[in-house]
Structures are given as C-alpha cells and as structure tokens.
Design a protein around this motif. Structure first.
Motif: not given
Length: 452
Positions: A255-278
């Motif tokens: 929740r802390d991550f979700a509420g943060r302002e994006r800093e514009g760093k060159p790399r991003r780690v997307h933490l995704r839930f409720l998704v399945s690879p098909t």
C-alpha cells in the motif's frame, strides 16, 4: 546380526548431499552419545549446496551460517568427499555395503513448469537456472546469458522471484558489494532491462514472500516499485481474514508502494496480482516477444478464477518461479507425483538403514533454519534404530575401503582441506577487488585449487 557400536567400531554413516540438511544431520550425529564416523558426499567440489548456489548473492548475512558448517565438516569424525557423483562414482549398492546407514539430503534441484504455450522459446527459462547462473554454479556458469530484453516477467511471488527481480533491478554498483559471480556482474553491467513484472495469480494476502525482501524494492538506487492500488484492494472480509503478521506487513508495504509518487527512475519493478500467464508469445524468430496474461478474481475458497480479460506484457524474457521439485536418485525409491523420496518420519519406505532429510524428504518448503529441525528429527529415528538393534551393520564399514573403491574408479575426491584452499583463494581475490569473494565457477578450475 545387529550392529553394536563400540569405541573400536563406530557407526558409519554416509550423508548424500552437503547442503544445509546434510550438514545439520552430521551435526546432530556428532551430538549423539554414539561413536560416529561420517562421510558427507557432494557431486560438486564445493560444499554448502543452496547456501552457496541458491541464496541471493546480496544477502550475505544469510550465508554466515557456513561458519557453523565449517565447524561440523572440520570435525575429525567427519569427512567431506566432494566431486563424487552418487549413482556412478558411488552407487547405491556401494553405499549400503560400506555404511551402516545412508542419509539422502539432496534437496530439490529441478523446477516446476507453467504448462503454457511458448514455454520453450528462447528467453523463457526457470528462475532456478537464472539463480544458478548468477551464483556461479558449475552447471550453469558456461551459459551465455544475453540480457538484451527491455522487459522481463518473473512468474511467482515467493522469495526466489523477488531475488531474481532484485538482481535484475539493481545497478552493478549495488551488486559489487555482493559475491555474485564475475561473469554475471559483467553481463548485468550491459543489461538492457528497464522493466520487471513480478506476477502472482492470487492476491497480496496469498503471496509467499517475506516483508524484508519486499521492502528492499523501495530502497534501490535506480529502480522504483510500481503497484496498482486496485490489484491489492481487499474487502473488509478479506482484510479480517489476514491473521498472519508477515502477510499484514506485506500488505502495508504494498500500500505504501501504491501510494508513492513516481520518481522517474530508469528502472521499474511492477508488482502485479490476480494475473495468470496463459501464453508466451513468439516474436517470429523463436524468441520471447511478449507474455499474455489473464486477469483473475478469487472465489469463495480463495482460488484464482479467470475472468476472460487479457493483456499482453511487453517482455522479451520470462523466468518461472513456481516451485522446486526433487529428482530421483539411482537405486532409491521416489514418489514421482510429489517429487520426494517416500518416507515415514525420515525412514525411507521399504528400506532398512536408509533415511532422508530436507526438501527431498518433505518437499520444497521453509528456509535454511527449517532444515535443522527436519534433519535432527530424521537423525533421531536413525539413532533409535541403532539403539533398538534394528540396523544389521555394513559389510565393509571402513574409510579405507571407500577410499580404495573411489580410487579404483579414478574419482578425484575433493576434500574439506581442498575446499578450504579454494575458499581462501576466492576470499583473497575478491578482497583485492574490494568485493567479499570472487567465485571460481568452473569445475576444472576448482579442482586445480587443492591443499598442497
């Protein structure tokens, strides 16, 4: 005739596997009241198993457990016999002929598959392979890993998934203070990866990672976490059902991550839930060109159910991290469905004097410390069998007989003293570069470092 252990006739035990479970088992045997003589085997020249080749290279404090391992392997009642493959150099028949008890602690070296189209495309592999590569495992060190992908999907939400994602997201400056293998550090320095997607098929309350590992994504120099608040939203009932403190803290961090302002760093780690690879999509040349995922919802039992909504993630590499699996040993019973050696409290089913501990006993669960109790419990059964007169005793229970057998087969046994020579070399060369260790990653080079 049952075995009687005396000051002149020790209990001879072979431990197959020198990872944490194997060494904890040896430690438990040393603490017993019996006179013991233990040979700890490994197919690699190096001991410590997943502590050396599985623990993340930037988590050096976890590896401090090896100080205790050194004490165990340095005990005169214990020998380390590295570079010995069970099934060829030492067969099952050899083991039961030369040892009163044989204890299998080989872990779970294989991985589970996703079972979706495109899984065998170039750029799709197990996280197990990737971890082995950056940790300098001899079986993986020669692999050329071209990190030309701009996006990487890591399927799974355990600590291994977080480890590989963090390694991909860190700068080489951050990684230089680790003991990551030199070839991996060089490759990562030229990495094109800017986006990493960590994918969980269920919600944040079901994720298996721990809070410390999750929190690290908010502390990286040139990478920032990206979380969609909608994917981590919980109903009041779901919130009330979360009683585990680790999971509660995980949700707080997310929740802390979700509420943060994006800093514009060159790399991003997307933490995704409720998704399945098909489906892993072919780019037209046999390489990964994208990953198709389906959005899920949780049913009343907490199971993930597909909604029929799809999206394609722009990735060129897919790492699956959906569980480890044990591999059968020649001559030893194996449960193919569960991927373990079938056993009753550590006693191998249908075998007298054969035992198992660790992941190959119970499946891949727990952390390094979990294996101490597991190994100790198995050793308690072994000792009970000795004390009750249940073990018949080996036909040729001496070190000399084993040494003659291996020498006759031309096996280049790597001793604990040899390992200490290699260890000292790695530490010295690493410190000369300002790093904790510079690993030797090729078997022949390892074998070239021996006690003179």
């Amino acid at each position: 005739m049952s075995l009687t252990v005396t000051p002149e006739r020790p209990l001879r035990v072979a431990v197959i596997g020198s990872g944490p479970s194997g060494i904890f088992a040896a430690e438990a045997l040393l603490k017993s009241d019996l006179n013991v003589d233990i040979d700890v085997y490994d197919r690699l020249p190096t001991p410590y198993g997943l502590v050396r080749y599985g623990v993340a290279p930037d988590h050096l404090t976890i590896k401090s457990v090896t100080r205790g391992f050194e004490k165990t392997l340095g005990d005169p009642r214990v020998r380390f016999l590295g570079n010995v493959s069970f099934g060829t150099d030492l067969t099952h028949e050899d083991a039961v002929t030369h040892y009163d008890a044989v204890l299998y602690t080989v872990g779970a070296s294989s991985d589970r598959r996703l079972g979706i189209p495109g899984e065998d495309l170039t750029g799709s592999m197990s996280a197990t392979e990737f971890v082995a590569w950056y940790n300098g495992h001899p079986d993986a060190a020669a692999r050329e890993m071209v990190l030309s992908a701009g996006g990487v999907a890591v399927v799974g939400v355990g600590n291994v998934a977080l480890d590989v994602s963090r390694i991909l997201a860190k700068t080489t400056g951050e990684l230089r203070s680790s003991d990551i293998a030199p070839h991996a550090l060089d490759a990562l320095e030229h990495s094109a990866v800017n986006d990493v997607w960590i994918l969980g098929r269920r919600g944040p309350a079901q994720a298996a990672f721990t809070t410390k590992e999750l929190r690290e994504f908010g502390e990286l120099h040139e990478s920032e976490p990206v979380v969609d608040a909608a994917e981590i939203a919980l109903t009041d009932a779901e919130e009330a059902a979360v009683t585990d403190n680790v999971k509660k803290k995980n949700i707080e961090v997310l929740r802390d991550f979700a509420g943060r302002e994006r800093e514009g760093k060159p790399r991003r780690v997307h933490l995704r839930f409720l998704v399945s690879p098909t489906e892993i999509i072919d780019d037209g040349t046999g390489h990964v060109g994208g990953l198709k995922v389906e959005r899920n919802r949780l049913d009343e039992n907490g199971n993930a159910v597909g909604t029929g909504e799809y999206e394609v993630l722009p990735v060129q590499m897919v790492l699956r991290s959906v569980g480890y699996r044990g591999v059968a040993l020649p001559g030893v019973p194996f449960d193919e469905r569960r991927g373990v050696i079938p056993n009753e409290e550590g006693r191998v089913e249908g075998r007298v004097g054969e035992y198992t501990a660790g992941w190959i006993k119970r499946g891949p669960s727990g952390v390094v410390g979990t294996n101490r109790k597991d190994a100790t419990d198995t050793v308690a059964q072994l000792l009970a069998d000795v004390n009750s007169g249940h073990l018949p005793g080996a036909a040729h229970p001496t070190r000399e007989a084993v040494d003659a057998l291996l020498a006759g087969r031309g096996v280049q046994v790597y001793s604990f003293a040899d390992w200490q020579t290699l260890d000292a070399h790695e530490l010295a060369t690493g410190q000369a570069e300002g790093r904790p260790r510079r690993k030797i990653v090729h078997r022949e080079m390892m074998l070239g470092h021996r006690k003179s």
